[in-house]
Scaffold this motif. Sequence first.
Motif, PDB file in Angstrom:
ATOM      1  N   SER A  60       6.341   2.106  11.767  1.00 11.72           N
ATOM      2  CA  SER A  60       7.250   2.348  10.637  1.00 11.72           C
ATOM      3  C   SER A  60       7.758   3.777  10.651  1.00 11.72           C
ATOM      4  O   SER A  60       8.898   4.047  10.267  1.00 11.72           O
ATOM      5  CB  SER A  60       6.525   2.137   9.304  1.00 11.72           C
ATOM      6  N   LEU A  61       6.902   4.692  11.071  1.00 14.63           N
ATOM      7  CA  LEU A  61       7.289   6.102  11.034  1.00 14.63           C
ATOM      8  C   LEU A  61       8.414   6.422  12.007  1.00 14.63           C
ATOM      9  O   LEU A  61       9.107   7.426  11.843  1.00 14.63           O
ATOM     10  CB  LEU A  61       6.083   6.996  11.343  1.00 14.63           C
ATOM     11  N   GLY A  64      11.962   7.449  11.170  1.00 16.09           N
ATOM     12  CA  GLY A  64      12.324   8.823  10.870  1.00 16.09           C
ATOM     13  C   GLY A  64      12.908   9.581  12.050  1.00 16.09           C
ATOM     14  O   GLY A  64      13.365  10.705  11.896  1.00 16.09           O
ATOM     15  N   VAL A  88       2.904   3.403   5.077  1.00 14.93           N
ATOM     16  CA  VAL A  88       4.310   3.093   4.761  1.00 14.93           C
ATOM     17  C   VAL A  88       4.541   1.578   4.819  1.00 14.93           C
ATOM     18  O   VAL A  88       5.158   0.982   3.929  1.00 14.93           O
ATOM     19  CB  VAL A  88       5.274   3.823   5.715  1.00 14.93           C
ATOM     20  N   GLU A  92       5.651  -1.067   1.883  1.00 16.53           N
ATOM     21  CA  GLU A  92       6.809  -1.965   1.999  1.00 16.53           C
ATOM     22  C   GLU A  92       6.381  -3.421   1.822  1.00 16.53           C
ATOM     23  O   GLU A  92       7.075  -4.210   1.177  1.00 16.53           O
ATOM     24  CB  GLU A  92       7.481  -1.754   3.369  1.00 16.53           C
ATOM     25  N   TRP A 396       2.787   6.094  -3.677  1.00 16.77           N
ATOM     26  CA  TRP A 396       3.973   6.102  -2.828  1.00 16.77           C
ATOM     27  C   TRP A 396       4.563   7.502  -2.618  1.00 16.77           C
ATOM     28  O   TRP A 396       4.902   7.865  -1.475  1.00 16.77           O
ATOM     29  CB  TRP A 396       5.027   5.111  -3.323  1.00 16.77           C
ATOM     30  N   ALA A 403       5.152  10.758   5.382  1.00 16.85           N
ATOM     31  CA  ALA A 403       6.066  10.101   6.327  1.00 16.85           C
ATOM     32  C   ALA A 403       7.200  11.041   6.706  1.00 16.85           C
ATOM     33  O   ALA A 403       7.597  11.127   7.873  1.00 16.85           O
ATOM     34  CB  ALA A 403       6.620   8.815   5.703  1.00 16.85           C
ATOM     35  N   ASN A 404       7.704  11.758   5.738  1.00 18.10           N
ATOM     36  CA  ASN A 404       8.827  12.649   6.046  1.00 18.10           C
ATOM     37  C   ASN A 404       8.393  13.910   6.790  1.00 18.10           C
ATOM     38  O   ASN A 404       9.203  14.500   7.521  1.00 18.10           O
ATOM     39  CB  ASN A 404       9.611  12.960   4.771  1.00 18.10           C
TER      40      ASN A 404
END
Lengths: 427, 427
Positions: A60-61, A64, A88, A92, A396, A403-404
Amino acid sequence: MRARGAVLEHHAVVVRDGRILEVLPATLAAQRYACTVLIRRPAHLLMPGMVNADTHAATSLFRGVAAGSTPPDERIVGAEFARDGILVAIAEMLRAGITCFADRGYFPHEAARAAADQGMRIVIGMPVTETAGPSKSAADYLTEGLNVRDEYRGHPSISTVFAPHRVSTLSDAALARTAALADELDAGIVLDLHESAAEIDGSIARHGARPLERLWNLGLLTPALRAVHMAHATARDIELARRCGISLTLCPQSSLKRGFGLPAIGALAASGIRLSVGSGGGADQTQDVWGEMKLLALVSQAAGESRAGESQAAWDSLAIATCGGAAALGLEADVGALEPGQWADLCCVDLAGPATQPMGNPVTQLVFGGGRECVSDVWVAGRQLLSSAEFTRLDWPAVAARANEWASRFNMGQYNMGQFNMGEGRR
Amino acid sequence: MRARGAVLEHHAVVVRDGRILEVLPATLAAQRYACTVLIRRPAHLLMPGMVNADTHAATSLFRGVAAGSTPPDERIVGAEFARDGILVAIAEMLRAGITCFADRGYFPHEAARAAADQGMRIVIGMPVTETAGPSKSAADYLTEGLNVRDEYRGHPSISTVFAPHRVSTLSDAALARTAALADELDAGIVLDLHESAAEIDGSIARHGARPLERLWNLGLLTPALRAVHMAHATARDIELARRCGISLTLCPQSSLKRGFGLPAIGALAASGIRLSVGSGGGADQTQDVWGEMKLLALVSQAAGESRAGESQAAWDSLAIATCGGAAALGLEADVGALEPGQWADLCCVDLAGPATQPMGNPVTQLVFGGGRECVSDVWVAGRQLLSSAEFTRLDWPAVAARANEWASRFNMGQYNMGQFNMGEGRR
């Protein structure tokens, strides 16, 4: 989900100690039970939680990673990356009513911990490879997987299967050893199969047999095997798969997105092979089981519009995404149906919005008109993880922030963005 | 949307009198403009409103018909039904970021009123038929359509086109008359074409020509023609369509759901024919342009996974769903791009959720990971119709209540549920 077309109106589900105690008319439930917690959802549909029967959650990452760049190999980036990516994906999935997922990655300990922490049900693929990773031998991967299996033995929501990755890069000996080990440990096996024409052509060139035939020769085609994709299947492939009792996980959106074409959904469904659905892998991984379910239903429509046909296609796809997934993961005794004794893995869907009103046939409208945006509440083993579309447990903002951070590191070139040699390019 | 791949970060859109005045960096905007209303959306993407280039909005209400029953003919049920159905569709579309829709139904006055009341942009199909309705002659339908055209001439958000329904039931004379009238009035024409193999076979049997060739013979193949569906097109069809400059509206989910198969999206896109996307018709009508856009992108993926290919497919599909739709409806000078002078028809998408984080390539993530659930705000001609996912103007509880009254009436048998003879079954 087990009796085709059964929709119970004005009913209640009574849960005790995480399991379903009874499903009965709401008025009767009010008379019979004194509840500690009573949750009313008057304009909603309650169904078994959805099952994502195949994902590579950690990746998922890689969403980015900026356009034009190639994501690094997840094995290089490491365990912390896997944990953050899996979180993440869990966010979802919960938001979309998915209560159970089958994951394949290189960090099974992280997958187990993340799922256990968040209360999600998970089936963990124990990686089987013959290629060393950046700091692990091929044997290390197997050992690590088996350690997870031992550590979580008897856990109510964590189980494990062998995940050879991938058939085309593994020797006959490695595949046969995996089959023997799985048989000895009474474990399942999951692997990608017949995803692309190139994979099939390569197998014929190297082994003189289509991948499915090769697995048959090696003794892997048993009910313990679950094959993911099967986007390319001849009538003979389908008959062999059916006769051997293997199950299939279709990932139609992934198959399209990766340019491999759609599986022959009509023929596969008609064959009686056990089907489940998954989001699959690929760049910019998403966990959109609702989209997979809808696409299955659309594609399985026979020629000519028919409300009866639509209704049947909708029901069959919904079954594949719930009880079908549970059965494919060997969990049919525990989840997949609103029946006494099952774990209360539940998905509640708000049907009051403009995409699903006025209400005629709830199942058709759910599958063709609804979507993950309609999911209001989610429970796993009776514990509420989503309430009126808000996470009750998962943080979250914290998950998104981590994640960012990864996205920044990727895009600042902190990782070698090239390919780690896996014999066949990136998954 | 006009410069491929252009994503502007930290920008502001300045709107005055319903039109876009300037698009510029937010910091500059703060220096240059004193705003009456300032709306900040810090984790969002602002794009042109989506265009649903084909729908039969009134039939939204047929969702309420129970499974196993056949909906009645909309012409029998009447104008009030059309109004209430169109309002359900408008609610669904606004919630999904659609700011403009092209509708085909039998009650153009109701469509115009409903859209005008709610502030939606609409292109109204003026029905052309040779079949009398329950209380109207074929000529009445045409007169009524032309009256709507006259009444709304010069209206900023309402326009009209001829909508022959359907080609297979219309005589050569009626089609040629429509072409002449459209030419005289400088109006467009929209019609279903090559939706199914049966339609093509029928045309060859009756007219000795494929429907597209028949229209060419009758002089209808001009840039004023928009053909909906084209799920069946040979290379020769595509070449003829391209050469004549007609435009196409693809409805891939509708085509699949009705069992007609997917249009040859790759070949159509490569041909340079102007493409738009619509939700089409069919039982249990939905207005899911996001789903159509995603399916277009998935299907147009060339063989083999590629981040560049995905990114291009995503952009092209997004363009088809926004500026492509505007061009197909002849509105490219007014809407479809964030450019000074255009009407401020805007869709704002929240990308902070777990399906679209972490953020790498906004367009890819929007198309493959996002969906209508991410739409937060909608403006049409500068007027905000959706704010933080809530309607500002439309009274959804009232619309839903009326919709469910219709469902009750249908299911209590208040209307003849059989088919009104339209020569070719239900639309």
